[in-house]
Motif scaffolding. Sequence first.
Motif, mmCIF file in Angstrom:
data_model
loop_
_atom_site.group_PDB
_atom_site.id
_atom_site.type_symbol
_atom_site.label_atom_id
_atom_site.label_comp_id
_atom_site.label_asym_id
_atom_site.label_seq_id
_atom_site.Cartn_x
_atom_site.Cartn_y
_atom_site.Cartn_z
ATOM 1 N N GLY A 189 0.666 -1.322 0.048
ATOM 2 C CA GLY A 189 -0.173 0.097 0.062
ATOM 3 C C GLY A 189 1.070 1.161 -0.052
ATOM 4 O O GLY A 189 2.123 1.118 0.146
ATOM 5 N N GLY A 190 -0.030 2.317 -0.331
ATOM 6 C CA GLY A 190 1.362 3.577 -0.219
ATOM 7 C C GLY A 190 1.250 3.979 -1.624
ATOM 8 O O GLY A 190 1.392 3.213 -2.516
ATOM 9 N N PHE A 191 2.363 5.246 -1.655
ATOM 10 C CA PHE A 191 3.302 5.837 -2.881
ATOM 11 C C PHE A 191 4.364 5.737 -2.703
ATOM 12 O O PHE A 191 4.949 5.956 -1.504
ATOM 13 N N SER A 192 4.909 4.803 -3.760
ATOM 14 C CA SER A 192 6.591 5.081 -3.963
ATOM 15 C C SER A 192 6.442 7.061 -3.894
ATOM 16 O O SER A 192 8.090 6.912 -4.088
ATOM 17 N N ASN A 193 5.733 7.272 -5.059
ATOM 18 C CA ASN A 193 6.107 9.025 -5.405
ATOM 19 C C ASN A 193 4.276 9.505 -5.192
ATOM 20 O O ASN A 193 3.885 9.456 -5.708
ATOM 21 N N ARG A 194 4.552 9.451 -3.942
ATOM 22 C CA ARG A 194 3.135 10.423 -3.566
ATOM 23 C C ARG A 194 2.899 11.904 -4.759
ATOM 24 O O ARG A 194 1.415 11.965 -4.540
ATOM 25 N N LYS A 195 3.691 12.898 -5.080
ATOM 26 C CA LYS A 195 3.216 13.586 -5.705
ATOM 27 C C LYS A 195 2.638 13.165 -6.995
ATOM 28 O O LYS A 195 1.535 13.939 -7.554
ATOM 29 N N GLU A 196 3.213 11.700 -7.550
ATOM 30 C CA GLU A 196 3.096 11.452 -9.374
ATOM 31 C C GLU A 196 2.144 10.929 -9.206
ATOM 32 O O GLU A 196 1.124 9.590 -9.970
ATOM 33 N N LYS A 197 1.573 10.049 -7.071
ATOM 34 C CA LYS A 197 0.341 8.283 -7.117
ATOM 35 C C LYS A 197 0.876 7.666 -7.669
ATOM 36 O O LYS A 197 -0.029 7.198 -8.253
ATOM 37 N N THR A 198 2.204 7.256 -7.274
ATOM 38 C CA THR A 198 3.120 5.964 -7.417
ATOM 39 C C THR A 198 2.808 4.835 -7.443
ATOM 40 O O THR A 198 3.275 5.145 -6.088
ATOM 41 N N GLU A 199 1.682 4.013 -7.229
ATOM 42 C CA GLU A 199 1.319 3.211 -6.164
ATOM 43 C C GLU A 199 2.134 2.967 -5.823
ATOM 44 O O GLU A 199 3.114 1.653 -6.712
ATOM 45 N N ILE A 200 2.656 1.433 -4.569
ATOM 46 C CA ILE A 200 3.751 0.803 -4.315
ATOM 47 C C ILE A 200 2.745 -0.842 -4.370
ATOM 48 O O ILE A 200 1.535 -0.903 -4.150
ATOM 49 N N THR A 201 3.709 -1.658 -5.185
ATOM 50 C CA THR A 201 3.014 -2.746 -5.591
ATOM 51 C C THR A 201 3.752 -4.121 -4.986
ATOM 52 O O THR A 201 5.409 -3.851 -4.590
ATOM 53 N N ALA A 202 3.868 -5.394 -5.559
ATOM 54 C CA ALA A 202 4.946 -6.378 -4.973
ATOM 55 C C ALA A 202 6.275 -5.803 -5.921
ATOM 56 O O ALA A 202 7.097 -7.011 -5.359
ATOM 57 N N ASP A 203 6.093 -5.152 -6.890
ATOM 58 C CA ASP A 203 7.576 -5.602 -7.385
ATOM 59 C C ASP A 203 8.356 -3.532 -7.672
ATOM 60 O O ASP A 203 9.309 -3.463 -8.431
ATOM 61 N N THR A 204 7.446 -3.481 -6.537
ATOM 62 C CA THR A 204 8.098 -1.782 -5.929
ATOM 63 C C THR A 204 9.068 -1.732 -5.254
ATOM 64 O O THR A 204 8.833 -2.438 -4.296
ATOM 65 N N PRO A 205 10.356 -1.409 -5.743
ATOM 66 C CA PRO A 205 11.529 -1.600 -4.705
ATOM 67 C C PRO A 205 12.132 -0.509 -3.835
ATOM 68 O O PRO A 205 11.396 0.548 -4.381
ATOM 69 N N ILE A 206 11.892 -0.973 -2.782
ATOM 70 C CA ILE A 206 11.517 0.098 -2.069
ATOM 71 C C ILE A 206 13.125 0.313 -0.446
ATOM 72 O O ILE A 206 14.237 -1.151 -0.892
ATOM 73 N N HIS A 207 13.524 1.423 -0.861
ATOM 74 C CA HIS A 207 15.309 1.710 -0.093
ATOM 75 C C HIS A 207 15.280 0.230 1.514
ATOM 76 O O HIS A 207 14.593 0.563 2.339
ATOM 77 N N ILE A 208 15.832 -0.780 1.985
ATOM 78 C CA ILE A 208 15.601 -1.291 2.764
ATOM 79 C C ILE A 208 16.379 -1.526 4.016
ATOM 80 O O ILE A 208 16.884 -1.722 4.928
ATOM 81 N N ALA A 209 17.658 0.304 3.753
ATOM 82 C CA ALA A 209 18.307 0.527 5.195
ATOM 83 C C ALA A 209 19.076 -0.444 5.198
ATOM 84 O O ALA A 209 20.174 -1.074 4.768
ATOM 85 N N SER A 210 19.122 -0.499 6.492
ATOM 86 C CA SER A 210 19.989 -1.550 7.110
ATOM 87 C C SER A 210 20.476 -3.067 6.901
ATOM 88 O O SER A 210 21.652 -3.983 7.332
ATOM 89 N N VAL A 211 18.979 -3.545 6.885
ATOM 90 C CA VAL A 211 18.574 -4.830 6.121
ATOM 91 C C VAL A 211 20.219 -5.271 4.531
ATOM 92 O O VAL A 211 19.677 -6.184 4.695
ATOM 93 N N SER A 212 19.997 -4.229 4.762
ATOM 94 C CA SER A 212 21.030 -4.294 3.447
ATOM 95 C C SER A 212 22.435 -4.801 3.805
ATOM 96 O O SER A 212 22.743 -6.081 3.245
ATOM 97 N N LYS A 213 22.875 -4.740 5.097
ATOM 98 C CA LYS A 213 23.973 -5.194 5.600
ATOM 99 C C LYS A 213 24.259 -6.924 5.614
ATOM 100 O O LYS A 213 24.710 -7.133 5.446
ATOM 101 N N VAL A 214 22.713 -7.748 5.946
ATOM 102 C CA VAL A 214 22.455 -9.023 5.379
ATOM 103 C C VAL A 214 23.121 -9.681 4.568
ATOM 104 O O VAL A 214 23.665 -10.748 4.206
ATOM 105 N N LEU A 215 22.717 -8.768 3.372
ATOM 106 C CA LEU A 215 23.083 -8.589 1.814
ATOM 107 C C LEU A 215 25.093 -8.618 1.370
ATOM 108 O O LEU A 215 25.431 -10.004 0.701
ATOM 109 N N THR A 216 25.309 -7.850 2.309
ATOM 110 C CA THR A 216 26.417 -7.268 1.756
ATOM 111 C C THR A 216 27.511 -8.398 2.758
ATOM 112 O O THR A 216 28.514 -9.006 2.406
ATOM 113 N N ALA A 217 27.201 -8.883 3.515
ATOM 114 C CA ALA A 217 27.423 -10.058 4.791
ATOM 115 C C ALA A 217 27.746 -11.204 3.668
ATOM 116 O O ALA A 217 28.551 -12.159 4.147
ATOM 117 N N ALA A 218 26.265 -11.669 2.921
ATOM 118 C CA ALA A 218 26.000 -12.876 2.093
ATOM 119 C C ALA A 218 27.352 -12.724 1.406
ATOM 120 O O ALA A 218 27.403 -14.492 0.727
#
Length: 391
Positions: free
Chosen positions: A87-116
Amino acid sequence: MRFLRPSLYILLLLVLSCKKEDKHIAENTDTENLSPFHVDFNKLSDKYIKQKGNDIERFYNKNWPKDDLSGGFLIAKNGKILYENYGGFSNRKEKTEITADTPIHIASVSKVLTAALVLKLVDGKQLDLDQKVNTLLPEFPYEEITVKMLLNHRSGLPNYAYFSDDRAIWDRSMLHNQDILDLLAEHKFNLYFKPDKKFGYCNTNYAILALIIEKVTEMNYRDAMKKMIFDPLDMKNTFVFDYEKDKDKVSLSYKGNGVLYGFDFLDDVYGDKNIYSTPRDLLKFDLASYSDKFIDPKLKKQVFQGYSYEHKGVKNYGLGIRLHEWETGEKVFYHNGWWHGNTSSYVTLKKDTVTMIALSNKFSYKPYKTWKLSPLFGKYPIKEDKDDSPE
């Protein structure tokens, strides 16, 4: 009364069904797993799927009572998605909806992938956990620090976000990983503590690990992650952010009141953050972590164990993953993230083969509550009404 023509009626049904898949329960959705790291899990009964899906939906409705999720939420067991919502918008100004295929910044969860990726290099004998960092990066000025100390946050390194904020040290132009290493070499900042003396969570550790990846693979970190992690696991909607190329097209982040967070001079540093992904892609990663072909079992054992027992308690940190471990023997492995308005939580119950993921691009503590679903799947001493979410 007017009736729709059959072709229009079918088209309308297809549109509505697609909308529902993006937004609500997905009781019968199987994840595609085309990687060589596929693991066969026990099949869940329809009754189990429905019961757990309903329990999870109640949890979701309690925590997002107005269905105000701005991101993605997914719970799976044995690779089977029990519940997901977007739910919600990836870009509120353009009303672009978030779907199952919308990449979102995962912040420090990135460390899990770097470590891998670091661990895959160790598994491939291209790197050693106890190898001194300065044997890989000669300008690195701290002789006692090893690769393992970076992974488990026992290096004592100062946080780059703090020393680069000093205008006498850095002019606040866009900072890059190599700049961090150059500043460490030039200024030889005092360590926060003697290496391997204690735990001290620090983003600098993973910014340096990204440089080690580049040195060993002879590839840019972004390319190495794509070639060695994202592509083999079919993580089609996952990538490492590149400020110059991606700043105008990625999912944006917002404060809790919906005000846009702008980019700043720390937004091109990677390794510790800056991976964009989706719950479904992170599920693919989690499923691969059960495969002995992904990482050798002996090495994997070192990943999912604590290294910091200086203080009594249940909290600890492995190699790129946080953990809670109780005297009962139960363990929850997880990593949370927070960068600008993005908050994220990745929880993996290895004993019960459960994956729980929550991503938000509008600042919220709610993703951090996801781990409270753990008692649905095992005897985890976690109380839903107690404000004890992991850090």
